[in-house]
Design an enzyme around this catalytic site. Structure first.
Site, short mmCIF file in Angstrom:
data_model
loop_
_atom_site.label_atom_id
_atom_site.label_comp_id
_atom_site.label_asym_id
_atom_site.label_seq_id
_atom_site.Cartn_x
_atom_site.Cartn_y
_atom_site.Cartn_z
N SER A 89 0.79 -1.24 0.00
CA SER A 89 0.00 0.00 0.00
C SER A 89 0.82 1.28 0.00
O SER A 89 0.25 2.36 -0.21
CB SER A 89 -0.96 0.01 1.19
OG SER A 89 -2.09 -0.75 0.88
N LYS A 118 0.41 3.30 -2.98
CA LYS A 118 -0.76 4.19 -3.14
C LYS A 118 -0.34 5.66 -3.08
O LYS A 118 -0.95 6.52 -3.72
CB LYS A 118 -1.81 3.89 -2.06
CG LYS A 118 -2.43 2.48 -2.21
CD LYS A 118 -3.43 2.18 -1.13
CE LYS A 118 -4.29 0.97 -1.38
NZ LYS A 118 -3.75 -0.32 -1.00
N TYR A 156 -5.17 4.24 7.91
CA TYR A 156 -6.50 3.60 7.93
C TYR A 156 -7.27 3.87 9.21
O TYR A 156 -7.39 5.01 9.63
CB TYR A 156 -6.37 2.08 7.71
CG TYR A 156 -5.36 1.67 6.70
CD1 TYR A 156 -5.45 2.14 5.38
CD2 TYR A 156 -4.30 0.83 7.02
CE1 TYR A 156 -4.53 1.75 4.43
CE2 TYR A 156 -3.37 0.44 6.06
CZ TYR A 156 -3.50 0.92 4.79
OH TYR A 156 -2.58 0.54 3.86
N1 GLN Z 1 -1.85 -5.47 -2.13
C1 GLN Z 1 -2.49 -5.31 -0.86
C2 GLN Z 1 -3.99 -5.47 -0.99
O1 GLN Z 1 -4.57 -4.95 -1.87
C3 GLN Z 1 -2.12 -3.98 -0.28
C4 GLN Z 1 -2.76 -3.74 1.09
C5 GLN Z 1 -1.87 -3.00 2.06
O2 GLN Z 1 -0.67 -2.95 1.94
N2 GLN Z 1 -2.49 -2.48 3.09
O3 GLN Z 1 -4.63 -6.11 -0.21
#
Ligand code: GLN
Length: 309
Positions: free
Chosen positions: A66, A69, A244
């Site tokens: 993530s 992102k 989150y």
């Molecule tokens: N590739 C992971 C997913 O989509 C990324 C989630 C994360 O790192 N929080 O579940």
């Protein structure tokens, strides 16, 4: 600026204290991530002048998960107008898990770029912007923000997530249902999973953090890789949404823009000063590295890094 000696000393202390913790689990829902050595632990700090300090397994690479992102958000902000992005992805924290689907169903728009719904909607926009070169072009944009020529993809992690990521496929179909995707779900998810499977080390992530701390200029007077207006937006969303459902507590206690990935990596920015990166694969039930979280909490406290300190 904080003294070099103090940073080195505190980094070492924190590494030893957090390294003694062995709570948390590997992110086994992506089968390939369950096979990494749970003992890996690295911390890197890079200042805007380009000085880097590191302890532990600094050469060990991991998938960004993530943390990608942040880069996809920066990339889309650099290439598409705010209105187009805003129609599909907002900037409100969800208070939910990173892969929550509930709010998407209720609000018919992705809540923010730091959760899966937002990142998948952004992957679709990147397909519109770059066409069939979306992966190589976004990948080289991501690499440039760390001051490197290219980033490897961990093919086995990519395939592992592609084979098992039903929840993300469900998110993709729901986005498509709300007309928030212009491309086939399969194509969008391939790009999203590829971004999650890009590899870096904590030294590279700390450099990215230092570029973000530095208004988008690579540390040590390097090239400008991001527009300052883009950096301002990315850091704002990292601060409110990057952790989150732990975001409120995180701002309260640590007070820094951050982003975690389920591989166990953590990117943190001290605006105007430092980029910090941690890597340790055992994660808590929110998907954040247990040692990484503890290390950054201690660093923030001992180096007085809280934005409102
Ligand atoms: N590739 C992971 C997913 O989509 C990324 C989630 C994360 O790192 N929080 O579940």
């Amino acid at each position: 600026m904080r003294q070099e000696e103090t940073i080195r000393q505190v980094l070492q202390e924190v590494y030893e204290e957090a390294g003694a913790v062995d709570e948390g689990e590997l992110a086994g829902y992506i089968p390939q991530l369950a096979s990494v050595n749970p003992e890996f632990f690295a911390l890197s700090v890079c200042d805007t002048a380009g000085n880097c300090y590191a302890v532990g397994d600094r050469g060990q690479s991991f998938t960004l998960q993530s943390v990608s992102k942040v880069l996809a958000h920066a990339c889309v902000l650099s290439h598409c107008d705010e209105e187009r992005l805003g129609q599909r992805v907002g900037v409100e924290p969800t208070g939910e898990d990173f892969d929550s689907i509930v709010k998407l169903d209720q609000h018919r728009r992705a809540f923010n770029p730091m959760v899966n719904t937002g990142a998948i909607a952004i992957a679709d926009l990147l397909l519109s912007i770059y066409g069939e070169d979306a992966l190589p072009k976004s990948r080289s944009f991501f690499a440039s923000t760390m001051g490197v020529d290219s980033l490897d993809i961990d093919q086995s992690v990519f395939e592992s997530e592609l084979a098992t990521g039903e929840r993300n496929r469900a998110i993709g179909h729901l986005l498509k249902n709300f007309k928030l995707l212009d491309h086939p779900v399969k194509e969008v998810l391939e790009l999203y999973f590829a971004h999650c499977s890009l590899c870096a080390t904590t030294d590279q992530l700390a450099r990215l953090g230092a570029s973000l701390a530095n208004g988008g200029q690579l540390p040590g007077g390097g090239e400008r890789v991001l527009d300052p207006a883009v950096v301002r937006k990315v850091l704002s969303v990292m601060l409110s949404c990057g952790m989150y459902n732990d975001a409120g507590r995180w701002i309260y206690d640590v007070g820094l823009p951050a982003k975690s990935g389920v591989s166990g990596c953590l990117l943190v920015v001290v605006p105007g000063e430092l980029g910090i990166a941690a890597y340790s694969p055992r994660i808590d039930n929110r998907g954040t590295s247990v040692r990484g979280l503890m290390a950054v909490r201690l660093l923030s406290e001992r180096l007085n890094l809280h934005l409102f300190a």
